[in-house]
Motif scaffolding. Structure first.
Motif, mmCIF file in Angstrom:
data_model
loop_
_atom_site.group_PDB
_atom_site.id
_atom_site.type_symbol
_atom_site.label_atom_id
_atom_site.label_comp_id
_atom_site.label_asym_id
_atom_site.label_seq_id
_atom_site.Cartn_x
_atom_site.Cartn_y
_atom_site.Cartn_z
ATOM 1 N N ALA A 1 4.304 -72.892 39.647
ATOM 2 C CA ALA A 1 5.006 -71.804 40.332
ATOM 3 C C ALA A 1 4.174 -71.313 41.518
ATOM 4 C CB ALA A 1 5.290 -70.660 39.364
ATOM 5 N N ASN A 2 2.858 -71.279 41.347
ATOM 6 C CA ASN A 2 1.996 -70.843 42.446
ATOM 7 C C ASN A 2 2.010 -71.845 43.590
ATOM 8 O OD1 ASN A 2 1.338 -68.594 40.959
ATOM 9 N ND2 ASN A 2 -0.597 -69.421 40.199
ATOM 10 N N TYR B 1 8.714 -62.981 38.341
ATOM 11 C CA TYR B 1 7.250 -63.055 38.192
ATOM 12 C C TYR B 1 6.474 -62.781 39.477
ATOM 13 C CZ TYR B 1 8.053 -67.842 39.911
ATOM 14 O OH TYR B 1 8.425 -68.939 40.635
ATOM 15 N N ILE C 1 2.292 -74.545 33.997
ATOM 16 C CA ILE C 1 3.564 -74.199 34.637
ATOM 17 C C ILE C 1 3.369 -73.073 35.654
ATOM 18 C CG2 ILE C 1 5.885 -73.306 34.196
ATOM 19 C CD1 ILE C 1 5.851 -74.895 31.585
ATOM 20 N N ILE C 2 2.490 -72.134 35.339
ATOM 21 C CA ILE C 2 2.187 -71.077 36.306
ATOM 22 C C ILE C 2 1.539 -71.691 37.547
ATOM 23 C CG2 ILE C 2 0.634 -69.128 36.719
ATOM 24 C CD1 ILE C 2 1.311 -68.402 33.716
ATOM 25 N N GLY D 1 6.221 -74.416 25.300
ATOM 26 C CA GLY D 1 6.017 -73.318 26.250
ATOM 27 C C GLY D 1 5.326 -72.116 25.636
ATOM 28 N N ALA D 2 5.228 -72.086 24.311
ATOM 29 C CA ALA D 2 4.532 -70.979 23.653
ATOM 30 C C ALA D 2 3.023 -71.150 23.728
ATOM 31 C CB ALA D 2 4.972 -70.870 22.198
ATOM 32 N N LEU E 1 9.292 -77.813 39.005
ATOM 33 C CA LEU E 1 9.076 -76.592 38.218
ATOM 34 C C LEU E 1 10.243 -76.380 37.252
ATOM 35 C CD1 LEU E 1 7.635 -73.880 37.572
ATOM 36 C CD2 LEU E 1 8.964 -72.865 39.423
ATOM 37 N N VAL F 1 9.902 -76.258 33.205
ATOM 38 C CA VAL F 1 10.203 -75.048 32.423
ATOM 39 C C VAL F 1 11.211 -75.408 31.333
ATOM 40 C CG1 VAL F 1 11.386 -72.806 32.484
ATOM 41 C CG2 VAL F 1 9.661 -73.347 34.215
ATOM 42 N N LEU G 1 8.969 -68.441 29.100
ATOM 43 C CA LEU G 1 8.243 -69.484 28.363
ATOM 44 C C LEU G 1 7.794 -68.959 27.008
ATOM 45 C CD1 LEU G 1 5.979 -70.890 31.180
ATOM 46 C CD2 LEU G 1 7.903 -72.041 30.094
ATOM 47 N N GLY G 2 8.014 -69.736 25.996
ATOM 48 C CA GLY G 2 7.451 -69.406 24.696
ATOM 49 C C GLY G 2 8.257 -68.412 23.894
ATOM 50 N N MET H 1 3.277 -63.453 33.449
ATOM 51 C CA MET H 1 4.097 -64.370 34.252
ATOM 52 C C MET H 1 4.901 -65.308 33.361
ATOM 53 S SD MET H 1 2.277 -65.959 37.631
ATOM 54 C CE MET H 1 3.461 -67.087 38.349
ATOM 55 N N SER H 2 4.242 -65.822 32.315
ATOM 56 C CA SER H 2 4.926 -66.750 31.413
ATOM 57 C C SER H 2 6.129 -66.084 30.770
ATOM 58 C CB SER H 2 3.996 -67.205 30.293
ATOM 59 O OG SER H 2 2.863 -67.802 30.823
ATOM 60 N N GLN I 1 -0.520 -71.441 25.460
ATOM 61 C CA GLN I 1 -1.020 -70.889 26.722
ATOM 62 C C GLN I 1 -1.535 -71.959 27.690
ATOM 63 O OE1 GLN I 1 -3.666 -67.659 25.792
ATOM 64 N NE2 GLN I 1 -1.959 -66.342 25.183
ATOM 65 N N ALA J 1 9.596 -77.410 28.578
ATOM 66 C CA ALA J 1 8.688 -76.608 27.751
ATOM 67 C C ALA J 1 9.449 -75.671 26.823
ATOM 68 C CB ALA J 1 7.743 -75.800 28.643
ATOM 69 N N GLN J 2 10.655 -75.296 27.224
ATOM 70 C CA GLN J 2 11.459 -74.418 26.374
ATOM 71 C C GLN J 2 12.148 -75.174 25.250
ATOM 72 O OE1 GLN J 2 13.837 -72.765 29.516
ATOM 73 N NE2 GLN J 2 12.835 -70.766 29.420
ATOM 74 N N TRP K 1 3.162 -63.758 50.629
ATOM 75 C CA TRP K 1 3.750 -63.314 49.357
ATOM 76 C C TRP K 1 4.023 -61.814 49.383
ATOM 77 C CZ3 TRP K 1 0.809 -66.358 44.944
ATOM 78 C CH2 TRP K 1 1.229 -67.695 44.990
ATOM 79 N N GLN L 1 -1.355 -64.122 33.560
ATOM 80 C CA GLN L 1 -0.658 -65.379 33.244
ATOM 81 C C GLN L 1 0.324 -65.191 32.088
ATOM 82 O OE1 GLN L 1 -3.266 -68.921 35.096
ATOM 83 N NE2 GLN L 1 -2.964 -68.962 32.896
ATOM 84 N N GLN M 1 2.439 -62.456 40.183
ATOM 85 C CA GLN M 1 1.904 -63.633 40.874
ATOM 86 C C GLN M 1 0.912 -63.231 41.970
ATOM 87 O OE1 GLN M 1 4.755 -66.052 43.091
ATOM 88 N NE2 GLN M 1 3.804 -67.890 42.244
ATOM 89 N N GLN N 1 1.525 -73.011 29.389
ATOM 90 C CA GLN N 1 1.930 -71.941 30.311
ATOM 91 C C GLN N 1 1.086 -71.973 31.583
ATOM 92 O OE1 GLN N 1 1.535 -68.371 27.985
ATOM 93 N NE2 GLN N 1 3.343 -68.815 26.724
ATOM 94 N N GLY N 2 -0.210 -72.211 31.397
ATOM 95 C CA GLY N 2 -1.108 -72.247 32.556
ATOM 96 C C GLY N 2 -0.706 -73.325 33.548
#
Lengths: 380, 408
Positions: free
Chosen positions: A287-288, B325, A283-284, A274-275, A256, A260, B396-397, B390-391, A277, A263-264, B308, B387, B329, A280-281
């Protein structure tokens, strides 16, 4: 309820991380992965000296007698760095088997040598009829005087290529109950009739095939009771599975973090990827997966540590191993989605993680096996 | 780490008190429908009565300060309350617990004046008032800031116009006490700096309530129209044009950032139990290996949800380092799990999972409610919005500093 780490655990975490940063950067992992033996004697010696190898074993036998939760901290950090070596096979699987079921003489002779890394042991359990259930054990051991003669094949054995001795799970009796009639033998790797070759392929650590062609083993080398070996495996498997889950949690965290960061910093179409989506999906998703594995494993470590009723421990550990295997694999895959071309280049570390994820996925039971165990344990 | 909950003697005593209160007031039979859309007017009124009774004891919003109408209770007591009320709700015997008004306090707590706190918080935290959270508009869903509702100052009132949809949860024939309504007060100002939040008295002339006919939505939902509604100016929450901060504080509470100590997803456990006990062709439904595996996968997700909650709680207590996050989450996990659960029910139970018959509906209608809810993942923000949140929290971005600023 208190989920904080103890002061000792915080210290262990930091010193482990610092040491591995220094001594085991990914380039070292790569060297080991490329090597013939898949082993770094130097790393093994240094970590043995630090006491990591003997941490799980009691002080009376040269270990440190650490708690499972302390070990969880250590193994998680090992996983972050993807530290290669027989850290599961020798002290955890084989060490615990001897500790739980060995004679006092066997313990005195073997455990200190395992604890200080001088002796490496590997567990030979799975066979061409691959699986982690007792019905998969066919390799036969028949009595001949004061010896037993072992015949059969063990396949996908981790660390056998560097082991001095093997604990071989053999069938000494055919019975309607497949768990009855299994015996554990301590076998010298140099025994006559025993051959070992590593299987080439896309593997995160060496997987060996061992052929037992009338290998004679003294009856004194039986560990535990004859015909009763399957139950002797329960606790060692439990401890090793949950700590392997910790290792995989650490690896997920690393995946992870590196994704991250990538992506940055990776810019395409004039912006960091990372911008986007879709990125982002992914990477999320990582994290999950990471947080699922982390907390299921944390509770399992605690349940084993506090010696909850056996069924409760088994359920927790099987949940942990199934979830952590999935999580590690998915985190690796999602990293590849984000890294794309770079991810498949051996000049970058990602492939080492994703290859390891595929190899540990089925080691000690894959997610389907462990979910089946959970189903049994919750009475489905 | 220690996952064990230890209860003090005092907690056990308190548990007895709570449980006695519950037994005295709860329905004796499990008659509260799992789908609140089906709740009758009479049952809803009784539920509101229970909320007020709880409020009198300080149990409706137990953790909030006493001076504002909360219970002022410490964590030990809050845990017992949560556990006991979760039990009786899950037994379908308790129609109360309309906590929606207590989450409306977030904005007042963080942005309101002292006078507003004294005026409104006791009404909300004691269960006395019940309001509709009127955030969504026909053309402003996930993009809440693009709302078209307006509020124009005219002497000591604001004249409010607008159209809000998918709001409230109250049976037909009843009215809420107030509408929590953000509206544009400065059309020339940039996004997020043009909105003000109001607590509009719900019975003012010019307000129209239209019941919506939805497949499922955690209760009877409404469309509410305001046409030249003259709302007293003292119903403005926080400062003019700072309404965005007010609504965000509410959403932060709604999304569960504080963590929870709830048991496993009970609906999953109920289904597992049902499949063990129900025979088809003389064998339990759960004996089918495919079904077994599906059930264990559901069980794992239920465990994740529980753990969680525990994790976030430990974070809120400062036991483990905070990750930004984790609140979102949990919300995302709930939203992603819902369709998985619904689909699994179809695989496991077949057409029986669709039936809401008083006799044949599985688990008193819990199962069909789950199937309905499987396609309702947007309440409180779509999973996609979760999402995005969270990002941002992960940096991110946008630059890490920007991410910090957004989530302050």
């Amino acid at each position: 309820m208190d989920l904080s780490l103890t002061e000792t655990q915080e210290m262990l975490k930091n010193t482990t991380r610092d040491f591995l940063k220094q001594e085991c950067p990914w380039t070292v992992v790569k060297e080991v992965d490329d090597s013939k033996t898949g082993f770094s004697a130097e790393l093994w010696r240094k970590t043995s000296e630090l006491g990591w190898v003997g941490m799980s074993l009691p002080e009376a036998y040269g270990g440190m007698g650490s708690s499972i939760q302390d070990l969880g901290v250590l193994y998680e950090e090992m996983g972050q760095a993807l530290l290669p070596g027989p850290y599961f096979s020798s002290p955890l699987l084989c060490g615990s088997i001897i500790l739980e079921s060995g004679t006092e003489e066997q313990k005195k002779k073997l455990l200190p040598a395992i604890a200080d890394g001088k002796q490496i042991l590997a567990l030979a359990l799975t066979e061409p009829d691959y699986g982690w259930e007792p019905e998969c054990i066919h390799l036969s051991a028949t009595a001949k005087g004061s010896n037993f003669v072992l015949n059969g094949t063990k396949r996908f054995i981790h660390d056998a290529q560097i082991a001095d001795q093997i604990i071989c799970v053999a069938r000494t009796k055919k019975s309607s109950n497949p768990a009855d009639g299994i015996t554990l033998f301590l076998v010298d790797k140099k025994s006559r009739g025993l051959s070992c070759r590593d299987l080439p392929g896309f593997v995160g650590e060496k997987l060996n095939e061992m052929t037992f062609n009338s290998v004679e083993v003294p009856a004194a080398n039986i560990i535990g009771k004859k015909d009763n070996g399957w139950s002797a495996l329960a606790k060692p498997m439990r401890i090793t599975s949950v700590l392997m889950s910790s290792y995989m949690v650490g690896a997920c965290q690393h995946l992870l973090d590196m994704t991250v960061e990538y992506a940055q910093t990776r810019v395409q179409f004039g912006q960091p990827i990372g911008a986007f989506q879709w990125v982002q999906g992914y990477i999320i998703g990582q994290a999950n997966h990471l947080e699922k594995a982390r907390w299921i494993t944390a509770e399992a470590l605690w349940k084993v540590d506090t010696n909850k009723p056996q069924a409760e421990q088994d359920e927790a550990v099987s949940l942990a191993k199934s979830v952590a295997s999935e999580s590690f694999h998915e985190c690796g895959h999602l990293s590849h989605e984000v890294h794309a071309g770079v991810g498949v280049d051996k000049k970058f570390p990602l492939y080492l993680y994703s290859k390891k994820a595929k190899t540990l996925y089925s080691y000690l039971g894959d997610p389907i096996y462990h979910r089946k165990r959970v189903a049994d344990l919750i009475g489905l | 780490m220690d996952f064990e909950f230890y209860y003090t003697k005092e907690q056990e005593e308190f548990r007895k008190e709570v449980s006695a209160f519950i037994e005295e007031n709860a329905y004796k039979e499990p008659i509260v429908p799992p789908d609140p859309v089906q709740m009758s007017k009479e049952m809803f009124i009784y539920g509101r009565e229970l909320d007020r009774k709880m409020g009198k004891k300080g149990w409706f919003a137990p953790a909030y300060p006493k001076q504002y109408g909360g219970g002022g209770l410490d964590l030990d007591h809050c845990i017992i309350l949560a556990e006991e009320f979760a039990k009786v709700s899950e037994q379908h015997r308790w129609p109360g617990g309309h906590e929606v008004s207590s989450i409306h306090t977030g904005g007042i707590m963080s942005q309101g004046t002292e006078e507003q706190k004294r005026k409104f918080l006791p009404k909300l935290l004691s269960g006395e008032w019940f309001g509709f959270q009127c955030f969504t508009e026909p053309d402003a869903g996930s993009d809440e800031a693009s709302m078209k509702s307006t509020a124009v100052r005219d002497g000591d009132v604001y004249v409010i116009n607008g159209d809000k949809v998918f709001v409230g949860q109250q049976p037909e024939g009843l009215r809420p006490d107030y509408l929590y309504w953000p509206a544009v007060t400065d059309p020339k100002a940039p996004r997020h700096q043009n909105i003000s939040a109001f607590f509009i008295p719900a019975d003012l002339p010019g307000i129209t309530y239209i019941p919506l006919n939805l497949i499922a939505a955690e209760g009877q939902k409404w469309e509410v129209l305001c046409e030249d509604v003259r709302c007293p100016a003292d119903r403005l929450i926080g400062e003019e044009n700072k309404g965005w901060l007010v609504t965000q504080a509410t959403l932060a509470l709604e999304h569960g950032g504080g963590g929870s100590l709830t048991p496993r997803n009970k609906r999953v456990l109920h289904v597992i139990d049902y499949c063990k006990k129900t025979l088809r062709n003389g064998k339990p439904i759960s004996s089918n290996p495919m079904v077994r595996d599906l059930l264990v996968q559901l069980y794992i997700e239920a465990e994740v949800g529980r753990l969680w909650g525990v994790r976030n709680f430990a974070m809120s207590q400062g036991q483990i380092p905070r990750i930004r996050y984790t609140g979102t989450q949990i919300s995302l996990h709930r939203k992603r799990f819902s369709p998985v659960f619904g689909k699994a029910l179809m695989d496991i139970l077949g057409p029986a999972c669709l039936i809401d018959d008083p006799e044949l509906g599985i688990l008193l209608g819990e199962v069909v409610n789950e199937v309905r809810m499987a396609d309702v993942t947007h309440i409180g923000g779509t999973p996609e919005v979760q999402q995005i949140m969270m990002s941002r929290a992960m940096g991110l971005g946008r630059s890490a500093t920007r991410a910090e600023a957004v989530h302050k």
